[in-house]
Design an enzyme around this catalytic site. Sequence first.
Site, PDB file in Angstrom:
ATOM      1  N   HIS A  44      47.728  39.011  45.773  1.00 35.78           N
ATOM      2  CA  HIS A  44      47.175  39.638  44.567  1.00 35.78           C
ATOM      3  C   HIS A  44      46.124  40.666  44.963  1.00 35.78           C
ATOM      4  O   HIS A  44      45.184  40.354  45.683  1.00 35.78           O
ATOM      5  CB  HIS A  44      46.582  38.581  43.625  1.00 35.78           C
ATOM      6  CG  HIS A  44      47.619  37.951  42.753  1.00 35.78           C
ATOM      7  ND1 HIS A  44      47.444  37.701  41.420  1.00 35.78           N
ATOM      8  CD2 HIS A  44      48.884  37.565  43.035  1.00 35.78           C
ATOM      9  CE1 HIS A  44      48.548  37.159  40.919  1.00 35.78           C
ATOM     10  NE2 HIS A  44      49.440  37.060  41.878  1.00 35.78           N
TER      11      HIS A  44
ATOM     12  N   TYR B 280      41.534  37.263  32.798  1.00 35.53           N
ATOM     13  CA  TYR B 280      40.431  36.454  32.260  1.00 35.53           C
ATOM     14  C   TYR B 280      39.992  37.144  30.979  1.00 35.53           C
ATOM     15  O   TYR B 280      39.631  38.321  31.013  1.00 35.53           O
ATOM     16  CB  TYR B 280      39.243  36.435  33.217  1.00 35.53           C
ATOM     17  CG  TYR B 280      39.470  35.767  34.563  1.00 35.53           C
ATOM     18  CD1 TYR B 280      40.113  36.445  35.604  1.00 35.53           C
ATOM     19  CD2 TYR B 280      39.017  34.478  34.809  1.00 35.53           C
ATOM     20  CE1 TYR B 280      40.300  35.841  36.844  1.00 35.53           C
ATOM     21  CE2 TYR B 280      39.194  33.864  36.049  1.00 35.53           C
ATOM     22  CZ  TYR B 280      39.841  34.552  37.060  1.00 35.53           C
ATOM     23  OH  TYR B 280      40.020  33.962  38.289  1.00 35.53           O
TER      24      TYR B 280
ATOM     25  N   PRO C 231      35.407  26.529  37.231  1.00 37.28           N
ATOM     26  CA  PRO C 231      36.564  27.160  37.880  1.00 37.28           C
ATOM     27  C   PRO C 231      36.700  28.669  37.645  1.00 37.28           C
ATOM     28  O   PRO C 231      37.564  29.303  38.244  1.00 37.28           O
ATOM     29  CB  PRO C 231      37.770  26.414  37.287  1.00 37.28           C
ATOM     30  CG  PRO C 231      37.274  25.788  36.037  1.00 37.28           C
ATOM     31  CD  PRO C 231      35.810  25.558  36.209  1.00 37.28           C
TER      32      PRO C 231
ATOM     33  N   LYS D 106      36.407  29.329  42.965  1.00 41.46           N
ATOM     34  CA  LYS D 106      35.669  29.151  44.224  1.00 41.46           C
ATOM     35  C   LYS D 106      35.695  27.727  44.795  1.00 41.46           C
ATOM     36  O   LYS D 106      35.357  27.528  45.958  1.00 41.46           O
ATOM     37  CB  LYS D 106      34.199  29.561  44.025  1.00 41.46           C
ATOM     38  CG  LYS D 106      34.012  31.049  43.855  1.00 41.46           C
ATOM     39  CD  LYS D 106      34.148  31.772  45.178  1.00 41.46           C
ATOM     40  CE  LYS D 106      34.461  33.230  45.035  1.00 41.46           C
ATOM     41  NZ  LYS D 106      35.822  33.615  45.378  1.00 41.46           N
TER      42      LYS D 106
ATOM     43  N   TYR E  34      34.742  37.823  44.522  1.00 42.81           N
ATOM     44  CA  TYR E  34      36.031  37.211  44.193  1.00 42.81           C
ATOM     45  C   TYR E  34      36.881  36.979  45.446  1.00 42.81           C
ATOM     46  O   TYR E  34      37.513  35.940  45.588  1.00 42.81           O
ATOM     47  CB  TYR E  34      36.789  38.101  43.194  1.00 42.81           C
ATOM     48  CG  TYR E  34      37.895  37.368  42.471  1.00 42.81           C
ATOM     49  CD1 TYR E  34      37.622  36.534  41.389  1.00 42.81           C
ATOM     50  CD2 TYR E  34      39.223  37.498  42.867  1.00 42.81           C
ATOM     51  CE1 TYR E  34      38.626  35.858  40.719  1.00 42.81           C
ATOM     52  CE2 TYR E  34      40.243  36.824  42.202  1.00 42.81           C
ATOM     53  CZ  TYR E  34      39.940  36.009  41.126  1.00 42.81           C
ATOM     54  OH  TYR E  34      40.940  35.326  40.466  1.00 42.81           O
TER      55      TYR E  34
END
Length: 389
Positions: free
Chosen positions: A72, A200, A292, A296, A384
């Site tokens: 990704h 998200y 979540p 991580k 991230y």
Amino acid sequence: MKTDVAIIGAGPAGLLLGHLLCAAGIATTIVERQSATHVLSRIRAGVLEATTTDLMRQLGLDQRLNAEGLRHEGFHLSSSLHSIRIDIVALTGKHVTVYGQTEVTRDLMDAAPERGLEVIYEAADVALHEIESNAPWIGFTKDGQHERLDARFIVGCDGFHGPSRRAIPESTIQLYDKVYPFGWLGLLADVPPCDQELIYTNHEHGFALASMRSATRSRYYLQVPLDEKVEDWPDDRFWDELSVRLGPEAGARITRGPAIEKSIAPLRSFVSEPMRHGSLFLAGDSAHIVPPTGAKGLNLAASDVAYLSAALRGFFRHGHTDGFESYSERALARIWKAERFSWYLTSLMHRFPSQSRFDRRMQLAELDYIANSRAAQTSIAENYVGLPL
Ligand code: RFL
Ligand code: PHB
């Protein structure tokens, strides 16, 4: 029974550490409360940082990860006013890999027998003894028999509810805790994901996440109140609500199908420090929990065991103690930054019951800033993909 390192818990932290120590010729035994089947039935993390995939590669256990893991290069943050793509490769040069925690665990479990890593499943009443000495031991019951496992070190990889952290005298630890006033209702289904990347979203009904495990398996989450029951969420209600929260575009691309798994997880931030007491070390969720939202948790478990395996190798090979003496400090420096990022993304993307009109405008201003600032996007992207070890 006698071993060099006794590990409690065969989740990703325990299994990864066990393999790393075994590969270094350090005798290691893992004691796990559940059966292997039960451990594999838990659906959890889905996004792996390079720190985590590098460890699987180092162990030579990355064949399936390479074949089935999805590379990704970005993800989306959205609201009714924003649709922001964080291009993690353009911003950091790094990518993440979508490959389920269940699959990582399965790969580690399958390779254990051939690599001489002993895992004792269905061990009841695990208790830690003499952790302040150089000869700690674990007592447990297996098939109705009392057993004793002697070791030079014990590593508690037994998650948030395990006995290891509780074996440390309260007067010697500091606990930091934040409980969020909501949970995530997760659904797994064998349907193609609604997007090639994760989304998200902050919707007025609450947060939603569109994730996946493969091109044919989707993982979705909805923010729900803490007292919500899974039984109150038949599949149709879940899909209806998800399409509302993801908005007309992504919502229209959702493929519905029967849930394979549906469960609610509360959200919490938690740190217990230090992560060593005498001959006991903590690693993974036994020492820290993140909500979540930043993906991580599993990755922190992996970085803990990267530090700890190096420290234990230094001790068993060369008698060095500096590595394990500095383990807690080194691991916590990275953990606190992941705690910050997970808390930040959770605060930005969820609707809080107590949220004021001002708080809401702060979320919108922050999203607007991110949408228009490469610096802000770079900061999110570098967290991230995972901060350096
Ligand atoms: P685990 O996986 O909880 O494993 C602990 C093991 O210890 C065993 N145990 C005992 N064994 C012997 N005796 C006892 N008395 C014992 N008590 C417990 C347990 O049976 C278990 O097998 O901890 P570990 O290894 O530290 O791994 C941590 C990760 O599992 C966790 O951080 C992640 O799943 C968090 N997480 C995510 N992390 C990510 O990096 N990326 C993600 O995308 C991500 N998504 C998530 C998540 C966690 C979630 N939930 C359910 C909390 C999504 C969700 C919904
Ligand atoms: C998941 O696919 O389970 C997942 C992905 C990203 C997150 C959390 C969970 O931030």
